[in-house]
Design an enzyme around this catalytic site. Sequence first.
Site, PDB file in Angstrom:
ATOM      1  N   LYS A  41      33.162 116.860  40.532  1.00 12.57           N
ATOM      2  CA  LYS A  41      32.185 115.763  40.948  1.00 12.57           C
ATOM      3  C   LYS A  41      32.213 116.082  42.617  1.00 12.57           C
ATOM      4  CE  LYS A  41      32.117 111.911  38.072  1.00 12.57           C
ATOM      5  NZ  LYS A  41      33.351 111.976  37.113  1.00 12.57           N
ATOM      6  N   GLU A  51      33.147 107.329  47.739  1.00 12.33           N
ATOM      7  CA  GLU A  51      31.336 107.237  47.700  1.00 12.33           C
ATOM      8  C   GLU A  51      31.111 104.992  47.414  1.00 12.33           C
ATOM      9  OE1 GLU A  51      29.911 110.025  44.555  1.00 12.33           O
ATOM     10  OE2 GLU A  51      29.442 108.294  44.288  1.00 12.33           O
ATOM     11  N   HIS A  95      33.412  99.928  34.079  1.00 15.53           N
ATOM     12  CA  HIS A  95      32.893 101.213  34.384  1.00 15.53           C
ATOM     13  C   HIS A  95      32.216 102.272  32.410  1.00 15.53           C
ATOM     14  CE1 HIS A  95      33.235 100.720  38.051  1.00 15.53           C
ATOM     15  NE2 HIS A  95      34.055 100.701  38.342  1.00 15.53           N
ATOM     16  N   ARG A 140      27.107 117.101  28.503  1.00 18.88           N
ATOM     17  CA  ARG A 140      27.569 117.654  26.931  1.00 18.88           C
ATOM     18  C   ARG A 140      26.519 116.713  26.640  1.00 18.88           C
ATOM     19  NH1 ARG A 140      29.354 112.534  26.998  1.00 18.88           N
ATOM     20  NH2 ARG A 140      30.329 112.151  29.390  1.00 18.88           N
TER      21      ARG A 140
END
Length: 667
Positions: A116, A200, A235, A292
């Site tokens: 990421k 973040e 999440h 994917r």
Amino acid sequence: MFSKILIANRGEIACRVIKTARRLGIKTVAVYSEADANARHVRLADEAVLIGPAAARESYLVIDKIIAAAKATGAQAIHPGYGFLSENEDFCHACEAAGISFVGPPVAAIRAMGSKSAAKKLMEEAGVPLTPGYHGDRQEPEFLREEADSIGYPVLIKAAAGGGGKGMRLVERSEDFIDALASCQREARSSFGDDHVLVEKYVTRPRHIEIQVFGDTHGNCVYLFERDCSVQRRHQKVLEEAPAPGMTPERRAAMGRAAVDAAKAVGYVGAGTVEFIANQDGSFYFMEMNTRLQVEHPVTEMITGLDLVEWQLRVAAGEPLPLAQEQLQIHGHALEARIYAEDPAKGFLPSTGRLLHLSPPAEGIHVRVDTGVEEGDEISPHYDPMIAKLIVWDQNRERAQVRLLQALAEYRVVGVANNIDFLARLVACPAFAGADLDTGLIEREKAYLFPEQAEVPREVWLIAALAELQKERRYARADAAASSEPNSPWFIRDGWRLNAAARRELILRCGETEKRVQVTYLARSYRFLLDGQEIELAGEIDSRGQMRVELGGRRMDATVISAGEKRHVFVDGRTWQLAQVDPLFHAGEGGGAEGGLLAPMPGKVIALLAEAGQRVAKGTPLLILEAMKMEHTINAPAAGTLKAFRFAVGDQVNDGSELVEFEPEKA
């Protein structure tokens, strides 16, 4: 086009790929662990290869075993599905080295987007908007906390190699950061073998909107519009839809261009998803790219009329994309609900067991069910507890919602706890119905979604009692048919008595509530006495538990499924679990481990958080159990003393095992 492919996955996605391959005339090879020897994907495939024990790290995650299976069966390509090795650059490289086509992007694209933090740097260079945060390589806990402090709380800690909601923690205060980081890293190591994280800014009331992209080896790249995946818990996505409510053509085009720019920046080939965090004001930030096919790809298929797995196979075989951007159009609205073996009332704890009864709604133009299990199959503790994906389509969002509610009301699952009733409340929730969406919807609508246990309706008790009587008659007829004297009066269950009316009493229980239903047999029906009120009932039950009931002049449909002493009553779109009480049975004293804390599910002990002999306060974390890829913390139920742990780190435990010997303080 390929003539034979191997599917390096299991469950629902393996079955999904097999379906398209069969339509295209492509033979399929399944791989399976010892736990999946009788799984649906193994039954559906043309061939199947055993690759190891139940644990994924010894079977589905072993690259050499997958490659060997492909070579042994002559498979020309490998479709990785999603999860497992689908975004593993070493696996992609191994396929290339073995001369086997990988149905997915090239190694370079997987590598670029696999981290990421690296992906964010690349997207920044490509001009794709980013969420403020720290995406660097330094991983010292205190340094990361300082970065979080400077970003400003709340922040999100995310596994750099993560996905599917794993390895992710929301932190609202600086003092909670270090513990949350440790938990996040443990889960990341377990799920991805990599504990590198990034930090973040957490966007308040964000929407999760993702763009489906597709590239080919001829330089073409398109986006197939967006999906709104804002409705989440832990999440992980719960409901997905396409197109996103409230999306303007201008915003759709801007997000689509950003997604295509992201894909082109890494030379992307095949199906991919660019995920964005969107503010309520319409601004959006790049979050990550999944290299994917996504779990929620069916909603895109439903609104475009396309088969994305077919596109994957054609692109992997070297063909150009079937359509250009200007040829793609949106038709109607689609919703997807994930049917899980889990208990929403207990914090969505996964449930394991055999599917004693499984009856999905009928499929057609409006309803689709993607599943990897059938009735009689087992939901294992070794893998994700998904039962199915329920997808509906209609001309607009409002009609699609009605379709989804109807389909959920028709779904019947017995044998494991499940989230079907919860999903029905979620779809009917005013916030969701009104498209007031953000990733915190489930949390902020708790009062609506997790109501106090409602009183069991009177008709539910009566229908359960009627089902008992009708089942007795069905079994008696079956016994008579198998007997040498089928006309014997002993097989008749009509309650006949000489010179008297036949009466009996049935005892039913739901939770702490017990009801006694007195029954009088009539010529073609029964008279029930419940809570001092009489009512006449008639009806028949078939071999699948379906009933047409005449209840005091009211006709209604219901389903009653027996599993041991439990009676699962499905009526009016809801499920009620009752138990038949045997008046001759008396439970013994003390049914549990006195002073013990029991495992809520099968799993593995991954951390002990206290010391034997330690005095702890109520709510103190004592132990962490990992089950079905999720961490579950066992807390002290009261102030007291932790006498001993019954298991060590690394030990496997069964559902109901005593984990901790605990002595509560005396009042």
